[in-house]
Scaffold this motif. Structure first.
Motif: not given
Length: 277
Positions: A58-62, A67-71, A234-237, A244-245
């Motif tokens: 579940l580390d991917n969700y953490k 990430n502040a941008s997601v919020w 976010f995915q482009s990185a 992660i995406p």
């Protein structure tokens, strides 16, 4: 009689097989996304034989939730979707009530113009909409994300069909009791159309939540992005990494999936009742 029952059983079996096949086709990408989101970084998620093998994490969700941008994107999507849903229900119900119960010159012509709006794809309206927003200096603002979504011809059509089926005797009784048009709309038509309104609310919310093309054009600042626009950025990185995406996509899909699961009875009932006269 036996042959008839046998034919019915075979037909029903074929129907079940087709329904199961379509369900698998629709669910397969969702299952792949969910499983990919809990795989460790570097896993071979494109190889089906390796996809469902341990380990999982579940580390991917953490990481995504940290990430502040997601919020910020989630807040923008929630605000836009809720405001669009509430205003669309209000505007569409008022328009449908007027087209169904108020007599005025050109009513039928206006209704046909509304229906013609269903035939115009969003791509054909992008350039004039964008030019209007530029002229009004609304680019990178919430009004730019909200206002173009309020024109919903399908909602007017659905509610008008339902309002046409409400008996005239109820309206006449309300008028005898001294109720005006707005009182009839608020106290009679809205309570009777709760199922249709609920179905329209779900469709509107999900459509607004998943909207990508217009927010992509109307917003250029990262802080104003919605989730569908922000996640590809976010995915482009992580062009070489899908995990992660996919975790971000799972989180972005949860509100729409939960809304459908919780209110699916209202959706079915609303669509069914719309066609009843």
């Amino acid at each position: 009689m036996t042959n008839s029952l046998r034919r019915m059983s075979i037909g029903r079996l074929i129907l079940y097989v087709l329904g199961f096949g379509l369900a698998v086709i629709w669910l397969a990408p969702l299952v792949w996304m969910i499983v990919t989101a809990v795989k460790p970084a570097g896993s071979a998620v494109t190889v089906m034989s390796e996809l469902f093998k341990a380990p999982f994490t579940l580390d991917n969700y953490k990481y995504v939730l940290g990430n502040a941008s997601v919020w910020s994107w989630t807040l923008n999507s929630s605000l836009v979707a809720l405001v669009v849903t509430v205003l669309t229900l209000l505007i569409n119900s008022l328009a449908a009530f007027a087209l169904s119960r108020i007599r005025f010159v050109g009513k039928q012509l206006i209704f046909w113009l509304v229906l013609m709006g269903l035939m115009v794809p969003i791509e054909a309206k992008i350039i004039p909409l964008f030019q209007i927003m530029v002229d009004l200096n609304l680019i990178n603002s919430y009004p730019a994300l909200i206002l173009p979504s309020l024109a919903a011809p399908l909602g007017v059509f659905i509610l008008k069909q339902f309002y046409d089926g409400i008996p005239k005797d109820l309206v006449e009784a309300a008028k005898i009791d001294g109720a005006g048009l707005l009182r009839i709309y608020w106290s009679l038509f809205l309570p009777l159309s709760r199922s249709s309104m609920a179905a329209l609310a779900i469709f509107t919310f999900v459509t607004s939540w998943n909207n990508y093309l217009w927010p992509f054009l109307a917003v250029t600042e990262e802080k104003m992005m919605t989730l569908p626009v922000g996640i590809p950025t976010f995915q482009s990185a992580y062009t070489a990494e899908l995990i992660i995406p996919m975790a971000a996509n799972v989180l972005a899909s949860l509100p729409a999936i939960l809304a459908f699961i919780l209110f699916q009875k209202h959706i079915i009932k609303g669509i069914t009742m719309t066609g009843i006269k």
